[in-house]
Design a protein around this motif. Structure first.
Motif, short mmCIF file in Angstrom:
data_model
loop_
_atom_site.label_atom_id
_atom_site.label_comp_id
_atom_site.label_asym_id
_atom_site.label_seq_id
_atom_site.Cartn_x
_atom_site.Cartn_y
_atom_site.Cartn_z
N LYS A 115 42.71 46.58 38.12
CA LYS A 115 43.74 46.53 37.07
C LYS A 115 43.65 47.72 36.13
N VAL A 116 42.48 48.37 36.06
CA VAL A 116 42.39 49.59 35.27
C VAL A 116 43.03 50.75 36.04
N GLY A 117 43.00 50.66 37.37
CA GLY A 117 43.68 51.71 38.12
C GLY A 117 43.03 52.14 39.42
N ALA A 118 41.97 51.44 39.85
CA ALA A 118 41.35 51.79 41.14
C ALA A 118 42.34 51.49 42.27
N ASP A 119 42.20 52.22 43.37
CA ASP A 119 43.06 51.97 44.52
C ASP A 119 42.55 50.83 45.39
N LEU A 120 41.23 50.73 45.48
CA LEU A 120 40.63 49.70 46.34
C LEU A 120 39.43 49.08 45.65
N SER A 121 39.31 47.77 45.79
CA SER A 121 38.20 47.08 45.16
C SER A 121 37.62 46.06 46.14
N HIS A 122 36.35 46.23 46.45
CA HIS A 122 35.66 45.38 47.43
C HIS A 122 34.66 44.46 46.74
N VAL A 123 34.35 43.34 47.41
CA VAL A 123 33.27 42.47 46.96
C VAL A 123 32.38 42.17 48.17
N PHE A 124 31.08 42.32 48.01
CA PHE A 124 30.11 41.93 49.04
C PHE A 124 29.35 40.72 48.51
N CYS A 125 29.53 39.58 49.17
CA CYS A 125 28.96 38.33 48.64
C CYS A 125 28.51 37.43 49.78
N THR A 126 28.06 36.23 49.43
CA THR A 126 27.65 35.29 50.48
C THR A 126 28.89 34.63 51.10
N LYS A 127 28.67 34.01 52.23
CA LYS A 127 29.79 33.36 52.93
C LYS A 127 30.44 32.29 52.06
N ASP A 128 29.60 31.49 51.37
CA ASP A 128 30.13 30.41 50.52
C ASP A 128 31.05 30.98 49.45
N ALA A 129 30.62 32.07 48.87
CA ALA A 129 31.39 32.64 47.77
C ALA A 129 32.66 33.33 48.25
N VAL A 132 36.04 31.45 48.35
CA VAL A 132 36.57 31.19 47.01
C VAL A 132 37.10 32.47 46.37
N ILE A 133 36.33 33.55 46.46
CA ILE A 133 36.77 34.80 45.81
C ILE A 133 38.05 35.31 46.46
N LYS A 134 38.14 35.18 47.77
CA LYS A 134 39.38 35.56 48.45
C LYS A 134 40.56 34.76 47.91
N SER A 135 40.29 33.48 47.61
CA SER A 135 41.40 32.62 47.16
C SER A 135 41.87 32.96 45.75
N TYR A 136 41.02 33.64 44.97
CA TYR A 136 41.44 34.02 43.61
C TYR A 136 42.53 35.09 43.67
N SER A 137 42.41 35.95 44.68
CA SER A 137 43.36 37.07 44.73
C SER A 137 43.39 37.72 46.10
N PRO A 138 44.60 37.97 46.60
CA PRO A 138 44.73 38.69 47.86
C PRO A 138 44.51 40.19 47.70
N GLU A 139 44.34 40.64 46.45
CA GLU A 139 44.21 42.09 46.19
C GLU A 139 42.84 42.64 46.58
N LEU A 140 41.83 41.75 46.61
CA LEU A 140 40.47 42.22 46.83
C LEU A 140 40.10 42.19 48.32
N ILE A 141 39.19 43.08 48.70
CA ILE A 141 38.64 43.04 50.05
C ILE A 141 37.25 42.42 49.92
N VAL A 142 37.09 41.24 50.49
CA VAL A 142 35.86 40.46 50.27
C VAL A 142 35.07 40.35 51.57
N HIS A 143 33.84 40.81 51.54
CA HIS A 143 32.97 40.83 52.73
C HIS A 143 31.93 39.72 52.63
N PRO A 144 32.03 38.71 53.49
CA PRO A 144 31.07 37.58 53.41
C PRO A 144 29.81 37.89 54.20
N ILE A 145 28.96 38.78 53.67
CA ILE A 145 27.83 39.20 54.49
C ILE A 145 26.45 38.96 53.87
N LEU A 146 26.39 38.62 52.61
CA LEU A 146 25.06 38.34 52.03
C LEU A 146 24.62 36.93 52.45
#
Lengths: 383, 383
Positions: A115-129, A132-146
């Motif tokens: 929202k500040v202006g980045a073009d791409l924003s990723h999250v690396f988290c656990t499968k459980d998380a 949920v994080i994906k469901s907050y927003s389709p804008e993020l790229i969320v990697h369930p790998i931890l």
């Protein structure tokens, strides 16, 4: 407030050189305090100054902390929106955080960067998380790998840890900055994997903002950030206390707060620390400055996550700006400090606007919705 | 409407002492009924009174229930938004509830506390419920640690129960109030674990609001709240009927409703009960008062959950206010009753505003969105 948005827009393409060409600004910007515009021009009904008259102060040595001219910093480092640019050039950020227990914090950090202006924003988290994080927003790229300890057998630990590192590192080079810690939790296996990721980021020269549980990790293993000039720690009052106790082996000294902060940075070696509070005090061991613009009296949880995501993006913008600058004198400016100054101001402005609208009912999501307007007020995107 | 927001704002820092110093207010506030403003001042175009003239009445003895001056209560107990405060100081609430079947209720309770002004709001629920509740909002901290019978083998019950208690208790000391019951369900293993949690909360002196399935649990095991002056029960008409039958061994007596409510509180010993209905009637066995401000004719499910979350926060605010008050005469005021009064009024106001906008289409989420405005109308947050 002090600088000249008109001149800024008019010379977008030459901003880097203009800035470097300004003798006053060539001094250590982050230490400086705008005293008065040296000349004022009126354009399109708006009065503005074409340059800044500034005083260099060795604040730490003098025991005083000078207020950063944060609006000027935001204007200088925010990249122009050039039509010829490609996806990714305005910033690619990754948040390492999000576990079974916490999902809000990494979301806030990642969406704030966007929202500040980045073009791409990723999250690396656990499968459980991740779900949920994906469901907050389709804008993020969320990697369930931890993975957390509960999901890994003892005899699998080494191989799983290795797979996680491989998965993250294949992405790492693409990022302009990573944020370690929002909603990370304190699981020992997960923290061990994240330590490996931090070491890799450092080898790859990827700037790293450490907040939340990342600070818990770092406080217990200072070598993870030692002598890393691309690391930023953003402790709140409690996290700062633990850091001081661990590194300096003493209690927080409120009387000599800025000296102690400077000493802490020196002792760790080269890192930038933003001590959050009524004023956010920032140091890299050489200089110290602060941002104390009033934001909001609401202290709802999650504001620190907005800050870490914003600081990550602004730091990478500052770094790109300075790296693309051909004036050697500018190389001494620490982009990590500029990023902290800009992130701090923007959060405070956005929190203030959200509070005006929502009052006591303000929550973190309301503040995030004002990040765009806050940046636009300081630094209009019009071409 | 009666009191003076101008004077209130003007004397924010001295509110506690001001309140205590008011001879009229020093009487049992919650029993009192505002008759007329004793003086009226006009400030900024708004007419208001600087103090209240009130009459103390032994309502229970007289058989009549007096309307609480609920707006004054809200103004008195809502803490000022002090710029020097840290995260958490405006309230940390936890909801114990949420199972495979129910996820809306704990979300409504937890988010309501946050929207009224809490800094942090947690939910402790089952794993199935957690993913869903987290996805409703990134603002909540959701702990997936409860278990239902279907997910626990018989031979594991004891150890799982012990782990659950350990997990919850390590957080417990941080909370200003917990809400037990929204969406809890009636699984015997889960209710057994929650009984342990309630016993621990009581030992730790954590105020506890009991609603929904928590009332089912308590009605069948009165010892869980017996003689706990920090417990609030918020039964609707059916839950109240079961409670009366169980504790007083008779039917509800509409003719002598307030006396019966008082007797019920006395019999359980020291708890506060808010009997919800057209008027919310509140007693702690010593006094009885009511809030009957009209809210909305919509009876959509979930409004009780808003109420439980709001009452939890207001009770903790009232408790902090009274504990920090150095006038011994104020110690006799029951903060649990003040919390019930304030929560009841705020829900009614918010429901009224939501109904004005959405009419028959009003749902609980619409009402929650008006909690902020309702509080702001009564008690402006301007600094």
């Amino acid at each position: 407030m002090g600088a000249c948005p008109h001149a800024w827009r008019h010379n977008l393409q030459h901003r880097g050189r203009m800035w470097a060409a300004s003798p006053a600004f060539r001094r250590q910007l982050f230490l400086l305090r705008s005293l008065a515009p040296s000349c004022t021009c009126v354009s399109g009904g708006r009065a503005s100054s074409s340059s800044l008259r500034v005083h260099a102060m060795h604040a730490a040595a003098a025991g005083a902390v000078y207020e950063a001219d944060a609006e000027s910093v935001v204007r200088r480092i925010t990249p122009p929106l050039d039509r010829a640019r490609h996806k990714g050039q305005a910033g690619k950020i990754a948040v390492i955080g999000g576990c079974r227990e916490y999902t809000g914090a990494p979301y806030f950090a990642a969406i704030s960067a966007l929202k500040v202006g980045a073009d791409l924003s990723h999250v690396f988290c656990t499968k459980d998380a991740a779900t949920v994080i994906k469901s907050y927003s389709p804008e993020l790229i969320v990697h369930p790998i931890l993975e957390e300890s509960y999901s890994v057998r003892d005899d699998e630990r080494e191989s799983v840890s290795s797979i996680i590192l491989t998965e993250v590192t294949k992405w790492m080079e693409r990022f302009d900055c990573i944020v370690v810690g929002p909603g990370l939790g304190r699981d020992s296996f997960l923290l061990n994997c994240v330590s490996n990721i931090m070491r890799h980021a450092r080898q790859a020269n990827i700037p790293t903002v450490v907040d939340g549980d990342g600070l818990f990790l770092v406080t217990n293993n200072i070598s993870l950030v030692e002598d890393n000039s691309l690391a930023i720690l953003t402790p709140n009052v409690y996290e700062y206390k633990r850091l001081v106790q661990k590194v300096l082996n003493c209690d927080v000294d409120e009387e000599n707060a800025s000296e102690q902060l400077t000493t802490l940075c020196q002792k760790i070696g080269g890192v930038t620390i933003m001590k959050k509070g009524k004023a956010d005090v920032i140091s890299d061991g050489k200089q110290v400055t602060q941002v104390s613009t009033f934001g909001s009296p609401r202290r709802c949880g999650g504001q620190g996550d907005i800050l870490s995501g914003s600081v990550a993006l602004f730091s990478s913008w500052a770094r790109h700006f300075l790296l693309s600058n051909d004036q050697p004198t500018e190389k001494s400016v620490n982009p990590m400090i500029l990023g902290c100054i800009a992130g701090s101001l923007l959060l405070r402005k956005a929190a203030g606007l959200a509070f005006e609208k929502k009052k006591r009912s303000t929550v973190t999501t309301d503040i995030i919705e004002f990040l765009g307007k806050s940046l636009e007020d300081i630094c209009p995107a019009e071409q």
